[in-house]
Structure formats: C-alpha cells, structure tokens
Design a protein around this motif. Structure first.
Motif, PDB file in Angstrom:
ATOM      1  N   SER A  71      -7.678   2.589   3.905  1.00  0.00           N
ATOM      2  CA  SER A  71      -7.050   3.840   4.344  1.00  0.00           C
ATOM      3  C   SER A  71      -5.881   4.260   3.453  1.00  0.00           C
ATOM      4  O   SER A  71      -5.418   5.385   3.554  1.00  0.00           O
ATOM      5  CB  SER A  71      -6.600   3.723   5.798  1.00  0.00           C
ATOM      6  OG  SER A  71      -5.722   2.641   5.972  1.00  0.00           O
ATOM      7  N   CYS A  72      -5.388   3.360   2.598  1.00  0.00           N
ATOM      8  CA  CYS A  72      -4.335   3.741   1.657  1.00  0.00           C
ATOM      9  C   CYS A  72      -4.375   2.810   0.444  1.00  0.00           C
ATOM     10  O   CYS A  72      -5.032   1.775   0.469  1.00  0.00           O
ATOM     11  CB  CYS A  72      -2.958   3.717   2.311  1.00  0.00           C
ATOM     12  SG  CYS A  72      -2.242   2.092   2.478  1.00  0.00           S
ATOM     13  N   THR A  75      -3.613  -1.191   0.432  1.00  0.00           N
ATOM     14  CA  THR A  75      -4.587  -2.157   0.937  1.00  0.00           C
ATOM     15  C   THR A  75      -5.787  -2.151  -0.001  1.00  0.00           C
ATOM     16  O   THR A  75      -6.374  -1.099  -0.242  1.00  0.00           O
ATOM     17  CB  THR A  75      -5.015  -1.778   2.372  1.00  0.00           C
ATOM     18  OG1 THR A  75      -3.843  -1.627   3.170  1.00  0.00           O
ATOM     19  CG2 THR A  75      -5.904  -2.836   2.975  1.00  0.00           C
ATOM     20  N   PHE A  96      -2.968  -6.780   1.153  1.00  0.00           N
ATOM     21  CA  PHE A  96      -2.045  -5.733   1.584  1.00  0.00           C
ATOM     22  C   PHE A  96      -0.736  -5.912   0.828  1.00  0.00           C
ATOM     23  O   PHE A  96      -0.162  -7.002   0.813  1.00  0.00           O
ATOM     24  CB  PHE A  96      -1.794  -5.818   3.094  1.00  0.00           C
ATOM     25  CG  PHE A  96      -0.668  -4.946   3.571  1.00  0.00           C
ATOM     26  CD1 PHE A  96      -0.791  -3.575   3.591  1.00  0.00           C
ATOM     27  CD2 PHE A  96       0.531  -5.511   3.981  1.00  0.00           C
ATOM     28  CE1 PHE A  96       0.258  -2.773   4.019  1.00  0.00           C
ATOM     29  CE2 PHE A  96       1.584  -4.725   4.424  1.00  0.00           C
ATOM     30  CZ  PHE A  96       1.440  -3.354   4.439  1.00  0.00           C
ATOM     31  N   GLN A 101       6.286   0.008   2.260  1.00  0.00           N
ATOM     32  CA  GLN A 101       5.861   0.178   3.655  1.00  0.00           C
ATOM     33  C   GLN A 101       7.017  -0.216   4.570  1.00  0.00           C
ATOM     34  O   GLN A 101       7.782  -1.112   4.254  1.00  0.00           O
ATOM     35  CB  GLN A 101       4.653  -0.699   3.964  1.00  0.00           C
ATOM     36  CG  GLN A 101       3.472  -0.450   3.057  1.00  0.00           C
ATOM     37  CD  GLN A 101       2.848   0.916   3.278  1.00  0.00           C
ATOM     38  OE1 GLN A 101       2.631   1.327   4.411  1.00  0.00           O
ATOM     39  NE2 GLN A 101       2.589   1.626   2.202  1.00  0.00           N
ATOM     40  N   VAL A 105       2.342  -1.408  10.941  1.00  0.00           N
ATOM     41  CA  VAL A 105       1.279  -1.136   9.983  1.00  0.00           C
ATOM     42  C   VAL A 105      -0.054  -1.254  10.704  1.00  0.00           C
ATOM     43  O   VAL A 105      -0.277  -2.184  11.473  1.00  0.00           O
ATOM     44  CB  VAL A 105       1.342  -2.149   8.812  1.00  0.00           C
ATOM     45  CG1 VAL A 105       0.153  -2.020   7.910  1.00  0.00           C
ATOM     46  CG2 VAL A 105       2.639  -1.991   8.048  1.00  0.00           C
ATOM     47  N   LYS A 107      -3.740  -0.605   9.087  1.00  0.00           N
ATOM     48  CA  LYS A 107      -4.550  -0.174   7.953  1.00  0.00           C
ATOM     49  C   LYS A 107      -6.030  -0.428   8.228  1.00  0.00           C
ATOM     50  O   LYS A 107      -6.411  -1.461   8.765  1.00  0.00           O
ATOM     51  CB  LYS A 107      -4.130  -0.920   6.675  1.00  0.00           C
ATOM     52  CG  LYS A 107      -2.669  -0.761   6.327  1.00  0.00           C
ATOM     53  CD  LYS A 107      -2.304   0.690   6.065  1.00  0.00           C
ATOM     54  CE  LYS A 107      -0.832   0.843   5.740  1.00  0.00           C
ATOM     55  NZ  LYS A 107      -0.441   2.217   5.547  1.00  0.00           N
ATOM     56  N   ARG A 126      -9.614  -3.937  10.460  1.00  0.00           N
ATOM     57  CA  ARG A 126      -8.211  -3.498  10.491  1.00  0.00           C
ATOM     58  C   ARG A 126      -7.248  -4.630  10.148  1.00  0.00           C
ATOM     59  O   ARG A 126      -7.489  -5.788  10.494  1.00  0.00           O
ATOM     60  CB  ARG A 126      -7.833  -3.009  11.886  1.00  0.00           C
ATOM     61  CG  ARG A 126      -8.491  -1.745  12.289  1.00  0.00           C
ATOM     62  CD  ARG A 126      -7.958  -1.272  13.654  1.00  0.00           C
ATOM     63  NE  ARG A 126      -8.645  -0.092  14.102  1.00  0.00           N
ATOM     64  CZ  ARG A 126      -8.403   1.134  13.668  1.00  0.00           C
ATOM     65  NH1 ARG A 126      -7.465   1.348  12.784  1.00  0.00           N
ATOM     66  NH2 ARG A 126      -9.093   2.152  14.124  1.00  0.00           N
TER      67      ARG A 126
END
Length: 133
Positions: A71-72, A75, A96, A101, A105, A107, A126
């Motif tokens: 998702s970003c 990661t 990660f 950050q 969190v 992710k 996740r």
C-alpha cells in the motif's frame, strides 16, 4: 425511481456481504499461516521490520503468485515467482521501513494469485504496529 435505487443498493450490499464471507485463498486452494502480523512498537530511527508470511497450497492444482503490491513505498514484498505445487509452501517476505512513519501503522500487501485450473483471486495480508519518534 426510488424503488429501483433502493433495490440496486440492496443488491450491491448482498454482493459485498457475500464476498466478505469467502475465505482468503479459498478459490485458488491456498492457506496462510497468518493474514496479519503485528510487529508491536518500533522506533522511527530503528531497524527495518521483517516478516515472512507462509502460503501453503492445499488444493489439487499448482498456484502462482502473479503480483505482490504494498500500500506504500515503505513496505516491500518479495516472493518466489515459480508456481507452488499442491502440499508445498511458499514464503512472501515483507520488509517495513519505519523511517518517515509515525503513529499507528496498518499496511496492506495485496497478492494476486492464479491456480493452474484457471481460478484467480486477490488476497490481502497486513502489517500493523506503532512507530514512535
């Protein structure tokens, strides 16, 4: 017109609810050791967090991981691109990077799976935790 709109909303809710009830990996015949990994609390300036999700093929057909997207950019998933045979395991390694950050969190790592019998599905893993300054 209101009845048609109301009927359409009910149909959409029925589809969403039925999709939510399917087990991840059910279509392609896989299971995961865990779907969520909570890494606890880490420092922003600390070491990267690493975890391995284990996928086991429980069906009768080999399964390939076609894609793994996070998702970003903090990661990073990596995985073996070879199809996994029935009864065998494959590891999805996730790193990660806590730098930049802060706070809670959550992710996502979205996998696209496809079995040799033509069935495909998306599975979401996740990473959760807290990053402190």
């Amino acid at each position: 017109m209101k009845r048609i709109f109301f009927a359409a909303i009910l149909c959409l809710l029925a589809v969403v609810t039925s999709e939510a009830r399917t087990n991840p990996g059910e279509k392609t015949g896989v299971t995961f050791d865990k779907m969520v990994y909570d890494f606890g609390t880490v420092k922003e300036a600390g070491a990267n967090v690493k975890h391995e999700f284990v996928m086991t093929v429980t069906g009768n057909s080999p399964v390939a991981i076609l894609q793994a997207h996070a998702s970003c950019g903090c990661t990073r998933p990596s995985y073996d691109r070879k199809p996994v045979r029935p009864g065998e395991k494959s590891v999805i390694k996730v790193t990660f990077v806590p730098k930049g950050q802060k706070g809670e969190v959550n992710k996502e790592i979205r996998l696209k799976l496809k079995s040799a019998n033509g069935k495909s599905e998306a599975v979401t893993l996740r990473l959760t935790g807290v990053v402190t300054p």
